[in-house]
Design a protein around this motif. Structure first.
Motif, PDB file in Angstrom:
ATOM      1  N   UNK A 198     -28.029  -6.555 -39.772  1.00 30.14           N
ATOM      2  CA  UNK A 198     -28.466  -6.562 -41.082  1.00 30.14           C
ATOM      3  C   UNK A 198     -29.038  -8.058 -41.525  1.00 30.14           C
ATOM      4  N   UNK A 199     -28.712  -8.978 -40.542  1.00 30.92           N
ATOM      5  CA  UNK A 199     -29.136 -10.164 -41.050  1.00 30.92           C
ATOM      6  C   UNK A 199     -29.971 -10.960 -39.628  1.00 30.92           C
ATOM      7  N   UNK A 222     -21.416 -13.300 -41.229  1.00 36.15           N
ATOM      8  CA  UNK A 222     -20.989 -11.733 -41.270  1.00 36.15           C
ATOM      9  C   UNK A 222     -22.071 -10.827 -40.922  1.00 36.15           C
ATOM     10  N   UNK A 223     -22.218 -10.169 -39.664  1.00 36.28           N
ATOM     11  CA  UNK A 223     -23.177  -9.361 -39.224  1.00 36.28           C
ATOM     12  C   UNK A 223     -22.644  -7.761 -39.409  1.00 36.28           C
ATOM     13  N   UNK A 243     -12.832  -9.022 -33.150  1.00 38.41           N
ATOM     14  CA  UNK A 243     -13.742  -9.248 -34.348  1.00 38.41           C
ATOM     15  C   UNK A 243     -14.754  -8.054 -34.608  1.00 38.41           C
ATOM     16  N   UNK A 244     -14.919  -7.075 -33.533  1.00 35.04           N
ATOM     17  CA  UNK A 244     -15.948  -6.206 -33.756  1.00 35.04           C
ATOM     18  C   UNK A 244     -15.119  -5.008 -34.434  1.00 35.04           C
ATOM     19  N   UNK A 245     -15.185  -5.052 -35.723  1.00 32.65           N
ATOM     20  CA  UNK A 245     -14.420  -4.077 -36.719  1.00 32.65           C
ATOM     21  C   UNK A 245     -15.158  -2.657 -36.444  1.00 32.65           C
ATOM     22  N   UNK A 248     -18.446  -1.717 -37.952  1.00 35.63           N
ATOM     23  CA  UNK A 248     -19.491  -2.449 -37.528  1.00 35.63           C
ATOM     24  C   UNK A 248     -19.480  -3.653 -37.972  1.00 35.63           C
ATOM     25  N   UNK A 249     -18.609  -4.301 -38.869  1.00 36.31           N
ATOM     26  CA  UNK A 249     -18.701  -5.603 -39.275  1.00 36.31           C
ATOM     27  C   UNK A 249     -18.059  -6.780 -38.398  1.00 36.31           C
TER      28      UNK A 249
END
Length: 375
Positions: A198-199, A222-223, A243-245, A248-249
């Motif tokens: 998203x960024x 935060x992607x 860190x791969x939530x 998807x965060x």
């Protein structure tokens, strides 16, 4: 300042010339650092190096008695700092190591990347301003921080301008490296799909996997990733670095690799056979999206293969039925037709009579030929 010496009965006598002639002799003892004699002038000390002498006045040493600027530490490397963040403050001591007032006319930052460093009057003994006056042997402090705006090596100088005749502008080198973190997307599983972020990243675009499966981001970004399965597939979830939530965060505080798993959809093909034959395999079959499967259609004795239908679609070639590409649960239905035979009755002889059949069909007289099914 010029220094000359003459013999003295209780030590060595020195005379000082400040430009208007030599002063009267002054006795100096050998008490300075390293065992060298010390020349005391206006309360300050200047080390003197001796030479052999023949008893006559002659010049032996030129001493600078004036303010001297110094900055420590020099140089200073801020190391790796994530782009978009600010380093911890580094303290610099600006000192007058000479004699007399050091009049500082400017303390500032200079150099190609000076805009990515920041100066403040802070530290253990903050300078009163960017134009302090430092007496003999005194100092003050400033602090500098590094905030890289882009990746790569950066450099600047801490610039101090003063009345030091030997260093009117003293430059202290500053350096640092702008650090970015790379997010890499790996696709796995039997299915396929795309992942988008998203960024935008450092390069001005963002994650768009397949077209762009990796991207660099500033520290702390935060992607939010979105996984979209292709037709016939299902997104099964995220895995990879911690860190791969699961949603998807991804918090970008280090190089990170995230795996998106896509699973190809599977469907059930259910076969059936009508009276007069069989179909094999006879049990429901699991088929991947877009694939086909085949069945063997076998008639019993006295039967022929009839139409093979159902919702799967497909082609019958001989006794093999192959489905069309399967995209949903579907059925295959085999039918069979009984074989038929013609019975013909012939009448001979001089007599007259009729022939009939059971089951009904032959009525000879008029109908002496009829078709009957097998059995």
């Amino acid at each position: 300042v010029h220094v000359a010496y003459v013999d003295g009965t209780n030590g060595i006598a020195y005379k000082v010339d400040t430009g208007s002639g030599f002063s009267a002799p002054v006795i100096v003892a050998s008490t300075a650092t390293g065992g060298n004699p010390a020349l005391f002038m206006n309360g300050s000390v200047a080390n003197v190096t001796f030479e052999a002498h023949d008893g006559t006045d002659r010049e032996v040493f030129h001493a600078k008695v004036a303010p001297t600027v110094g900055v420590t530490p020099s140089p200073n490397d801020f190391g790796d700092v994530p782009v978009g963040t600010t380093s911890s403050a580094q303290e610099f001591v600006i000192a007058n190591a000479g004699v007399g007032d050091l009049v500082v006319s400017d303390i500032s930052l200079a150099g190609a990347d000076s805009s990515q460093f920041a100066l403040s009057l802070a530290g253990a003994n903050p300078c009163a301003s960017t134009t302090p006056t430092l007496g003999t042997g005194t100092s003050c402090t400033v602090e500098v921080t590094f905030s890289p705006a882009s990746p790569g090596a950066k450099s600047a100088d801490l610039s101090v301008s003063s009345n030091d005749s030997d260093a009117a502008t003293l430059l202290t080198p500053l350096s640092g490296n702008g650090l970015v973190y790379t997010l890499t997307i790996v696709a796995a599983g039997s299915g396929s799909g795309t992942v988008t972020g998203d960024i935008t990243g450092i390069e001005g675009d963002g994650i768009d996997c397949g077209a762009d499966s990796s991207e660099s981001y500033t520290g702390g970004s935060v992607v939010n990733l979105t996984a979209t399965p292709d037709t016939g597939a299902t997104f099964s979830g995220w895995s990879g670095d911690p860190s791969c939530g699961a949603d998807g965060s991804v918090a970008m505080n280090a190089d990170t690799s995230c795996t998106a798993t896509f699973t190809l959809n599977q469907y059930t093909v259910s076969p059936s056979a009508g009276t007069g034959g069989s179909i094999g395999p006879s049990t429901p079959q699991t088929v991947n999206h877009g694939s086909t499967t085949a069945f063997t259609v076998t008639p019993f004795t006295g039967y022929n293969i009839g139409p093979v239908g159902g919702t799967c679609g497909g082609i019958l070639a001989g006794s093999t039925f192959t489905t069309a590409a399967v995209t949903t649960d579907c059925t295959v239905e085999a039918t069979f037709t009984p074989q038929t035979f013609t019975l013909t009755v012939s009448k001979t002889g001089p007599g007259i009579g009729t022939v009939t059949s059971s089951p009904v069909g032959i009525d000879c007289g008029t109908d002496c030929s009829e078709v009957f099914t097998y059995g």
